[in-house]
Design a protein around this motif. Structure first.
Motif, PDB file in Angstrom:
ATOM      1  N   GLU A  70     -42.366  63.652 113.497  1.00 49.02           N
ATOM      2  CA  GLU A  70     -42.465  62.439 112.701  1.00 49.02           C
ATOM      3  C   GLU A  70     -43.845  62.378 112.068  1.00 49.02           C
ATOM      4  O   GLU A  70     -44.855  62.509 112.756  1.00 49.02           O
ATOM      5  N   VAL A 105     -37.513  65.681 117.172  1.00 48.78           N
ATOM      6  CA  VAL A 105     -37.244  64.318 116.732  1.00 48.78           C
ATOM      7  C   VAL A 105     -35.744  64.094 116.793  1.00 48.78           C
ATOM      8  O   VAL A 105     -34.964  64.946 116.372  1.00 48.78           O
ATOM      9  N   TRP A 140     -30.544  65.711 117.081  1.00 46.32           N
ATOM     10  CA  TRP A 140     -31.786  66.250 117.637  1.00 46.32           C
ATOM     11  C   TRP A 140     -32.272  67.418 116.788  1.00 46.32           C
ATOM     12  O   TRP A 140     -31.538  68.369 116.526  1.00 46.32           O
ATOM     13  N   GLN A 141     -33.515  67.328 116.347  1.00 47.07           N
ATOM     14  CA  GLN A 141     -34.138  68.379 115.546  1.00 47.07           C
ATOM     15  C   GLN A 141     -35.348  68.919 116.311  1.00 47.07           C
ATOM     16  O   GLN A 141     -36.420  68.327 116.286  1.00 47.07           O
ATOM     17  N   THR A 190     -32.884  62.168 115.087  1.00 43.95           N
ATOM     18  CA  THR A 190     -32.626  61.456 113.842  1.00 43.95           C
ATOM     19  C   THR A 190     -31.199  60.932 113.832  1.00 43.95           C
ATOM     20  O   THR A 190     -30.316  61.463 114.519  1.00 43.95           O
ATOM     21  N   ASP A 191     -30.976  59.888 113.043  1.00 42.36           N
ATOM     22  CA  ASP A 191     -29.631  59.333 112.921  1.00 42.36           C
ATOM     23  C   ASP A 191     -28.728  60.259 112.113  1.00 42.36           C
ATOM     24  O   ASP A 191     -27.545  60.379 112.390  1.00 42.36           O
ATOM     25  N   ARG A 192     -29.284  60.913 111.100  1.00 42.16           N
ATOM     26  CA  ARG A 192     -28.492  61.744 110.196  1.00 42.16           C
ATOM     27  C   ARG A 192     -28.174  63.123 110.765  1.00 42.16           C
ATOM     28  O   ARG A 192     -27.089  63.642 110.579  1.00 42.16           O
ATOM     29  N   TRP A 193     -29.157  63.750 111.405  1.00 44.54           N
ATOM     30  CA  TRP A 193     -29.007  65.159 111.793  1.00 44.54           C
ATOM     31  C   TRP A 193     -29.038  65.377 113.298  1.00 44.54           C
ATOM     32  O   TRP A 193     -28.993  66.506 113.752  1.00 44.54           O
ATOM     33  N   LEU A 208     -41.448  59.648 108.297  1.00 40.01           N
ATOM     34  CA  LEU A 208     -40.354  60.513 107.870  1.00 40.01           C
ATOM     35  C   LEU A 208     -40.255  61.726 108.783  1.00 40.01           C
ATOM     36  O   LEU A 208     -41.279  62.266 109.220  1.00 40.01           O
ATOM     37  N   PRO A 209     -39.032  62.196 109.056  1.00 41.83           N
ATOM     38  CA  PRO A 209     -38.906  63.467 109.757  1.00 41.83           C
ATOM     39  C   PRO A 209     -39.505  64.579 108.902  1.00 41.83           C
ATOM     40  O   PRO A 209     -39.301  64.615 107.693  1.00 41.83           O
ATOM     41  N   ALA A 267     -36.779  62.600 104.112  1.00 41.32           N
ATOM     42  CA  ALA A 267     -37.519  63.546 104.944  1.00 41.32           C
ATOM     43  C   ALA A 267     -38.579  64.217 104.086  1.00 41.32           C
ATOM     44  O   ALA A 267     -38.712  63.913 102.903  1.00 41.32           O
ATOM     45  N   ASP A 282     -31.509  63.157 100.230  1.00 41.93           N
ATOM     46  CA  ASP A 282     -30.169  63.528 100.670  1.00 41.93           C
ATOM     47  C   ASP A 282     -29.302  63.694  99.420  1.00 41.93           C
ATOM     48  O   ASP A 282     -29.201  62.779  98.600  1.00 41.93           O
TER      49      ASP A 282
END
Length: 135
Positions: free
Chosen positions: A23, A10, A17-18, A12-15, A27-28, A59, A76
């Motif tokens: 998804e 996925v 590429w995970q 994500t904007d925060r982390w 939520l991731p 998440a 977070d």
């Protein structure tokens, strides 16, 4: 969960590429122990003396317990606020309320435990024959 094919990875904007995430429910989602650092569960949040303060989960983690899939929401840590503490006046009021729950209206004494509301009186007044044998 059987028969469901998940596509892993996925963005994500925060982390960023995970590769181990997917998804689920908007939520991731990660397997237990695979989430990025800086995310905390509700229990970890309380242990750190923090509260959500309006923040929403960002998440989740998923693990299996017996035959069920269990999910834990993650917040977070940077969005959390310190937990509120009771004022001295609130603590005094709580102490008075607890003392009132220990006071028996029948025998007018502090029995040392909270009287069940279903009885409305202490055990000695509720069952005098049983309590006199025990003494």
């Amino acid at each position: 969960m059987s028969g469901v094919r998940r596509r892993y990875g996925v963005m994500t904007d925060r982390w960023g590429w995970q590769p181990t995430a997917w998804e689920q429910g908007g939520l991731p989602t990660w397997r237990y122990g695979s989430a990025p650092a800086g995310l905390v569960t509700r229990r970890q949040m309380r242990a750190l003396g923090l509260a959500p303060g309006g923040a929403v989960p960002v998440a989740q983690v998923v693990w299996r317990h017996r035959r069920h899939e269990v999910r834990g929401q993650l917040w977070d840590r940077s969005e959390l606020v310190p937990k509120r503490t009771a004022s001295p006046a609130q603590l005094v009021a709580l102490g008075k309320a607890m003392a009132a729950r220990r006071w028996c209206p029948s025998c007018s004494r502090d029995v040392g435990y909270c009287i069940p509301t279903s009885f409305g009186q202490c055990a000695g007044c509720q069952w005098p024959e049983v309590m006199s044998d025990a003494a």
